[in-house]
Design a protein around this motif. Structure first.
Motif, PDB file in Angstrom:
ATOM      1  N   VAL A  70      59.240   2.617  33.938  1.00 43.45           N
ATOM      2  CA  VAL A  70      59.853   2.122  35.176  1.00 43.45           C
ATOM      3  C   VAL A  70      59.512   3.044  36.350  1.00 43.45           C
ATOM      4  O   VAL A  70      59.145   2.586  37.436  1.00 43.45           O
ATOM      5  N   GLU A  71      59.625   4.339  36.149  1.00 43.88           N
ATOM      6  CA  GLU A  71      59.315   5.297  37.219  1.00 43.88           C
ATOM      7  C   GLU A  71      57.857   5.178  37.653  1.00 43.88           C
ATOM      8  O   GLU A  71      57.557   5.129  38.854  1.00 43.88           O
ATOM      9  N   ASP A  72      56.938   5.123  36.693  1.00 45.84           N
ATOM     10  CA  ASP A  72      55.522   5.057  37.046  1.00 45.84           C
ATOM     11  C   ASP A  72      55.147   3.715  37.666  1.00 45.84           C
ATOM     12  O   ASP A  72      54.270   3.639  38.529  1.00 45.84           O
ATOM     13  N   THR A  73      55.829   2.646  37.264  1.00 44.24           N
ATOM     14  CA  THR A  73      55.609   1.358  37.922  1.00 44.24           C
ATOM     15  C   THR A  73      56.030   1.449  39.389  1.00 44.24           C
ATOM     16  O   THR A  73      55.353   0.921  40.276  1.00 44.24           O
ATOM     17  N   GLY A  74      57.136   2.143  39.657  1.00 39.46           N
ATOM     18  CA  GLY A  74      57.554   2.363  41.037  1.00 39.46           C
ATOM     19  C   GLY A  74      56.538   3.162  41.825  1.00 39.46           C
ATOM     20  O   GLY A  74      56.248   2.859  42.996  1.00 39.46           O
ATOM     21  N   ILE A  75      55.967   4.196  41.208  1.00 39.72           N
ATOM     22  CA  ILE A  75      54.942   5.006  41.883  1.00 39.72           C
ATOM     23  C   ILE A  75      53.731   4.148  42.240  1.00 39.72           C
ATOM     24  O   ILE A  75      53.246   4.166  43.380  1.00 39.72           O
ATOM     25  N   VAL A  76      53.262   3.366  41.276  1.00 38.49           N
ATOM     26  CA  VAL A  76      52.064   2.548  41.511  1.00 38.49           C
ATOM     27  C   VAL A  76      52.344   1.449  42.534  1.00 38.49           C
ATOM     28  O   VAL A  76      51.513   1.175  43.409  1.00 38.49           O
ATOM     29  N   LEU A  77      53.513   0.823  42.463  1.00 38.74           N
ATOM     30  CA  LEU A  77      53.852  -0.209  43.443  1.00 38.74           C
ATOM     31  C   LEU A  77      53.974   0.398  44.839  1.00 38.74           C
ATOM     32  O   LEU A  77      53.505  -0.191  45.823  1.00 38.74           O
TER      33      LEU A  77
END
Length: 198
Positions: A70-77
């Motif tokens: 979830v955290e890395d998806t936020g970073i990429v988004l």
């Protein structure tokens, strides 16, 4: 075309996101989604209500927990938003929305100013999980977006009792606020800042 494709691969996650700001509200989340059904539902809501076209391919160490994914998806988004907006010439820059969902009422405000800052106030989650989604990860996700996207992002949860409703209202309010902030304003032909850059 205001779009971006960003990939991030670590020892914990492998994520690729394509984002089109001027889309039709279509989300594609791969064959199996992110592996967290509730998170998939929220990403669909974000795309639909912001009228963004969003493709997410995400895999992570869910056998540990959902945090890294979830955290890395936020970073990429966040990185995709920043890249898709470009030099910000002609955009509105600011956006806010107050969104109701049953008993929940959420205010979200965005400033695409190039400076990361995140605030979330007004609600303590009542349950540790919403479906298979750890409610602590709501803050982590939006914090990651604000910093990777270099934006001010504020949430005020004005009312709410049901965690599902509050979280969904947050994702939808963010989508609507971001849509407003990224829209072109014909009165601007340059960057909306007295500094001349953002």
């Amino acid at each position: 075309m205001r779009n971006a494709e960003i990939a991030r691969k670590t020892g914990e996650t492998d994520i690729r996101i394509q984002l089109e700001l001027d889309g039709r509200g279509t989300a594609r989340l791969g064959e199996r989604g992110t592996g967290i059904g509730f998170f998939d539902h929220m990403l669909h809501a974000f795309a639909r209500h912001g009228l963004f076209d969003l493709t997410v391919e995400a895999a992570g160490d869910l056998e540990v927990d959902g945090h890294h994914l979830v955290e890395d998806t936020g970073i990429v988004l966040g990185e995709a938003i920043r890249q898709a907006v470009g030099d910000k010439a002609g955009i509105r820059r600011f956006g806010y929305f107050v969104l109701p969902m049953d008993e929940a009422l959420v205010l979200c405000a965005v400033d695409l100013c190039g400076r990361p800052y995140f605030v979330m106030e007004g609600y303590d989650f009542r349950s540790p999980m919403a479906g298979g989604f750890d409610t602590q990860l709501v803050k982590e996700f939006f914090y990651s977006i604000s910093y990777a996207g270099a934006m001010n992002l504020h949430f005020r949860i004005l009312s709410g009792e049901n965690d599902h409703h509050v979280i969904e209202a947050m994702f939808k309010a963010f989508a609507k606020a971001l849509d407003l902030a990224t829209q072109k304003d014909p009165r601007y032909d340059d960057v909306p800042s007295t500094k001349g850059s953002l």
